[in-house]
Motif scaffolding. Structure first.
Motif, PDB file in Angstrom:
ATOM      1  N   ILE A  40       5.651  -0.166 -10.543  1.00  0.00           N
ATOM      2  CA  ILE A  40       6.341  -0.690  -9.358  1.00  0.00           C
ATOM      3  C   ILE A  40       7.064   0.443  -8.624  1.00  0.00           C
ATOM      4  O   ILE A  40       7.166   0.432  -7.394  1.00  0.00           O
ATOM      5  N   VAL A  92      -1.153  -6.219  -7.856  1.00  0.00           N
ATOM      6  CA  VAL A  92       0.086  -6.769  -8.425  1.00  0.00           C
ATOM      7  C   VAL A  92       0.116  -8.283  -8.273  1.00  0.00           C
ATOM      8  O   VAL A  92       0.480  -9.003  -9.214  1.00  0.00           O
ATOM      9  N   SER A 102      -2.721  -1.863  -3.820  1.00  0.00           N
ATOM     10  CA  SER A 102      -1.654  -2.010  -4.817  1.00  0.00           C
ATOM     11  C   SER A 102      -1.033  -3.403  -4.772  1.00  0.00           C
ATOM     12  O   SER A 102      -0.778  -4.018  -5.812  1.00  0.00           O
TER      13      SER A 102
END
Length: 200
Positions: free
Chosen positions: A117, A23, A19
Motif C-alpha cells: 500500500i 487491490v 494497482s
C-alpha cells in the motif's frame, strides 16, 4: 528539456488502474446490505457507488490502452479523462481525510495494512504532482493561444451531475473521520448524529 506531462499522466493513470484493480479484486467482498437484502445507509451506498465508479474508470483505462496500442504512441485520449478525474478526486478526498484524521495518514497506514500500500500511495502522490504539472502546462498554452471555449448548457449539466455523483461516492471518507478525527474533542460534532456513529 521540456517535460511531457501528458505522457507521464497517461502512464501513471495506467499504473494506478493496475494497482487499484489488483487491490480491489484482492479485497473484494459483497457489501453487507446486498447480502442481507437490506436498505443501505448513506455510507454503505457511497462506498458501493465508489466501487462501481472505480471499476468503470478501470474499464475506460483498459479501452484507452487498447486504443494507444493501435495508435502505437502515448497520447492523452478521451478514454482517460474520466479515470484521471476520478483518481484525482479520490486522492484529494484521501488527502483531506488523512489530514483531519488521528488514525489514518496518507503514508502512515494502520498496522494491519500490507506493505505494498505504501508503494501505491507513492504512485498516487506522483500522479497528483503530474496532474499539477499538466494543469500548469495547459494553463500556459491557453494563455499563449488565448482560447475562449463556449460550453453548452447540456454539457455543463452533465458535468455537474458527474461531479455530484463522484463527490457522493466519496462520502464514506466521512465515516472514517467519524471514528478518529482531530475534531473528536469538539462536543458539538461529537453529539451530532450525522458526524459520529454511534454517539455516546
Amino acid at each position: 528539456m521540456k517535460i511531457d506531462w501528458k505522457k507521464i499522466t497517461v502512464l501513471l493513470t495506467i499504473l494506478m488502474t493496475i494497482s487499484g484493480a489488483v487491490v480491489q479484486i484482492m479485497n473484494f467482498k459483497i457489501p453487507n446490505w446486498i447480502r442481507q437484502l437490506d436498505m443501505p445507509d448513506l455510507f454503505e451506498l457511497s462506498y458501493s457507488l465508489n466501487i462501481i465508479l472505480s471499476f468503470f474508470a478501470y474499464t475506460l483505462t483498459l479501452i484507452g490502452v487498447f486504443k494507444l496500442l493501435r495508435l502505437r504512441k502515448i497520447i492523452l485520449i478521451n478514454s482517460f479523462k474520466f479515470p484521471i478525474y476520478f483518481f484525482v478526486a479520490s486522492n484529494i478526498f484521501w488527502l483531506i481525510t488523512s489530514l483531519l484524521s488521528t488514525k489514518y495518514s496518507f503514508f502512515l497506514l494502520p498496522e494491519e495494512a500490507p506493505n505494498y500500500i505504501y508503494i501505491i500511495k507513492v504512485i498516487n502522490l506522483v500522479f497528483l504532482i503530474s496532474i499539477i504539472g499538466l494543469g500548469l502546462s495547459n494553463f500556459q498554452k491557453n494563455e499563449e493561444n488565448n482560447d475562449n471555449h463556449v460550453v453548452s448548457h447540456i454539457s455543463r449539466l452533465l458535468n455537474w451531475v458527474v461531479d455530484n455523483i463522484i463527490i457522493f461516492s466519496f462520502g464514506f471518507y466521512i465515516e472514517l473521520l467519524s471514528y478518529e478525527s482531530i475534531f473528536k474533542d469538539i462536543s458539538y460534532l461529537n453529539n451530532n448524529y450525522y458526524w459520529c456513529q454511534p454517539c455516546p
